[in-house]
Scaffold this active site. Structure first.
Site, PDB file in Angstrom:
ATOM      1  N   HIS A 138       1.118  -1.547  -0.181  1.00 39.55           N
ATOM      2  CA  HIS A 138      -0.133   0.041  -0.471  1.00 39.55           C
ATOM      3  C   HIS A 138       0.570   0.933  -0.045  1.00 39.55           C
ATOM      4  O   HIS A 138       0.500   2.298   0.142  1.00 39.55           O
ATOM      5  CB  HIS A 138      -0.529   0.273   1.407  1.00 39.55           C
ATOM      6  CG  HIS A 138      -1.011  -1.140   1.589  1.00 39.55           C
ATOM      7  ND1 HIS A 138      -2.686  -1.271   1.078  1.00 39.55           N
ATOM      8  CD2 HIS A 138      -1.395  -1.894   2.373  1.00 39.55           C
ATOM      9  CE1 HIS A 138      -3.308  -2.560   1.698  1.00 39.55           C
ATOM     10  NE2 HIS A 138      -2.135  -3.184   2.242  1.00 39.55           N
ATOM     11  N   SER A 197      17.041  20.886 -11.261  1.00 39.41           N
ATOM     12  CA  SER A 197      15.697  22.012 -11.508  1.00 39.41           C
ATOM     13  C   SER A 197      16.318  23.603 -11.585  1.00 39.41           C
ATOM     14  O   SER A 197      17.045  23.729 -10.881  1.00 39.41           O
ATOM     15  CB  SER A 197      15.098  22.250  -9.949  1.00 39.41           C
ATOM     16  OG  SER A 197      14.478  22.972  -9.755  1.00 39.41           O
TER      17      SER A 197
END
Ligand SMILES: *[C@@H]1O[C@H](CO)[C@@H](O)[C@H](O)[C@H]1NC(C)=O
Ligand SMILES: *[C@@H]1O[C@H](CO)[C@@H](O)[C@H](O)[C@H]1NC(C)=O
Length: 483
Positions: free
Chosen positions: A181, A311
């Site tokens: 999960h 970035s």
């Protein structure tokens, strides 16, 4: 043109008006006026791009016309050695401008190329394409290109498997937190997780090999596939027609041709080829998504160039850009299989021609996309960086007591931004005093990884090694990746 970044829409309109699409486009910068597929302009290997090029395609057409003439001659039709050797002397010198001009006149690509070939082979002109239909060159060439496409992909896939197998071996017993999960679950090992990826890739290599081996040749079948024109050429001699089919098939390197075809080979064959590639796409998407998740957890990082900028605003960022590109392209690869699925569904009777434009795009794009994905994945798997520090969540056997202590420790981390102090809490708790001197052993992550290392060893030996055996001589190829 070179400084077109600042061009206003006004000057762009002007440029387009002076450069109509039909004008001669040679010369510097003109390619920027036309859409170019990034699959080729940015990413694909030279090898794969060449193998789906017009040069290769039309060279195969000419080669197929030679196979046909040679076989027809051998079976007794009035074709001379001089005609065959004239054709052989002109396999490569294709006048593409003339072919384009002919196609504009005739609206038929095969006849345009027959005329262009005949133009440099005046003696052979009357016997080029003798008895054949367009699909003789069209479909047979596609089958050769599919086969060659698989032959390029298979060693590339084998190399990715090899690199990942080395990685799995190296980290076979390095513990890491397993997730279900996407929540922390129990420990596994870095190598064991890589084996999950490997197992999927092994299914893919088997699928690709099988699809490649199942390919047959369309061979010499004529219009609607009945071989009527050839039966006529051989004056009703069925054996000779069968032999002609067999000879040409073997010259093209195929063991068998489809015994029955319509005018085309069954478009189910395209489904078969593209669905194994789509399935590979699903595998790669899963692997690269895992790598992206693990990059966020700082467990694994893809290779990072010294000069690479993550970035522009946040220079410290190290984005998993190769894995992201793989996911992006893998999605396209998966989507492409719907083209042949639908094309095969809508074929009418012996043939319609609504398959042609679609196949022209979907077949090459699938192979080009798979090629790019595998190059990128090879680069990733050769340079994966592992950060061996593992989170301290070894609460496996220490039941309720540990659960309470770890919730307290988690609160420190989440609400106060502090370090995980679970270990200190355990050491301070009188409950654990009797086992304090064994605590280090008990908390050794290796206690919790079960049989992961043994599974890795057995899997690599029994399942991976034999699959790589046939590709041994092709393992050393380096990838030049465009970033
Ligand atoms: C693909 O093209 C290259 C040339 O770029 C050639 O050397 C190679 O043999 C071709 N591969 C196949 C499988 O046809
Ligand atoms: C991956 O590709 C980049 C860009 O071409 C190259 O600099 C780097 O060396 C490659 N990494 C490996 C492990 O080949």
């Amino acid at each position: 043109l070179n400084g077109s970044r600042g061009a206003s829409s006004h000057s762009l309109t002007f440029l387009l008006s002076i450069c109509p699409a039909t004008a001669g486009m040679e010369g510097s910068g003109d390619e920027f006026l036309k859409y170019r597929s990034p699959l080729v302009s940015r990413y694909a290997s030279k090898e794969m791009a060449f193998n789906f090029s017009d040069r290769k395609k039309f060279t195969i057409w000419r080669t197929l016309w030679i196979y046909l003439a040679k076989s027809e001659k051998e079976l007794g039709l009035p074709i001379t050695d001089a005609q065959v050797s004239e054709m052989e002397a002109h396999v490569e010198d294709i006048d593409f401008a003339m072919a384009a001009e002919e196609e504009r006149k005739l609206r038929h690509d095969v006849m345009a190329h027959v005329h262009t070939f005949a133009n440099c082979c005046p003696t052979a002109a009357p016997i080029i394409h003798l008895g054949a239909t367009s699909c003789y060159v069209g479909d047979n060439t596609d089958l050769i290109m599919l086969r060659d496409g698989f032959d390029i992909l298979l060693p590339k896939l084998a190399r990715v498997i090899d690199r990942l197998a080395n990685f799995a071996d190296k980290y076979a017993d390095l513990p890491t937190l397993g997730f279900t999960h996407y929540q922390p679950a129990q420990l596994t090992t870095v190598g064991k997780r890589a084996c999950l990826w490997l197992q999927d890739l092994l299914m893919d290599i088997r699928n690709l090999q099988r699809a490649r081996e199942d390919l047959r040749f369309r061979g010499v079948k004529g219009t609607t596939g009945t071989q009527a024109s050839f039966l006529q050429l051989f004056q009703g001699d069925h054996d000779k027609v069968e032999q002609l089919d067999k000879m040409v098939t073997e010259m093209a390197g195929f063991k068998k041709s489809y015994l029955v075809t319509g005018q085309t080979y069954s478009r189910k064959v395209d489904i078969d080829s593209l669905s194994v590639l789509a399935s590979l796409g699903a595998t790669v998407h899963k692997i690269c998504t895992d790598i992206r998740l693990l990059a966020n957890l700082k467990e694994i990082e893809e290779p990072f160039e010294k000069e690479q900028i993550g970035s522009s605003a946040m220079p410290y960022k190290r984005n998993p850009m190769r894995a992201e590109r793989c996911c992006s392209l893998a999605r396209h690869l998966v989507a492409l299989v719907s083209d042949p699925l639908q094309t095969a569904s809508v074929q009418w009777l012996e043939r319609t021609l609504d398959d042609s434009a679609n196949r022209r795009i979907s077949l090459p794009e699938s192979f080009l996309t798979a090629d790019i994905i595998l190059s990128t994945l090879q680069n990733i798997t050769e340079g994966l960086v592992v950060y061996p520090k593992v989170g301290l969540l070894y609460t496996q056997d220490c039941h309720e007591k540990i659960r309470v202590l770890s919730q307290q420790a988690a609160a420190v981390v989440k609400q106060e931004g502090g370090d995980n102090d679970l270990l200190a809490r355990v050491q301070a708790d009188p409950y654990f005093t009797p086992i304090l001197n064994q605590l280090d052993d008990l908390l050794d992550p290796k206690t919790f990884i079960g049989r992961a290392p043994q599974q890795v060893a057995r899997f690599l030996t029994e399942e991976v090694k034999p699959v790589l055996e046939p590709y041994k001589s092709k393992m050393d190829v380096k990838i030049e990746l465009e970033l």
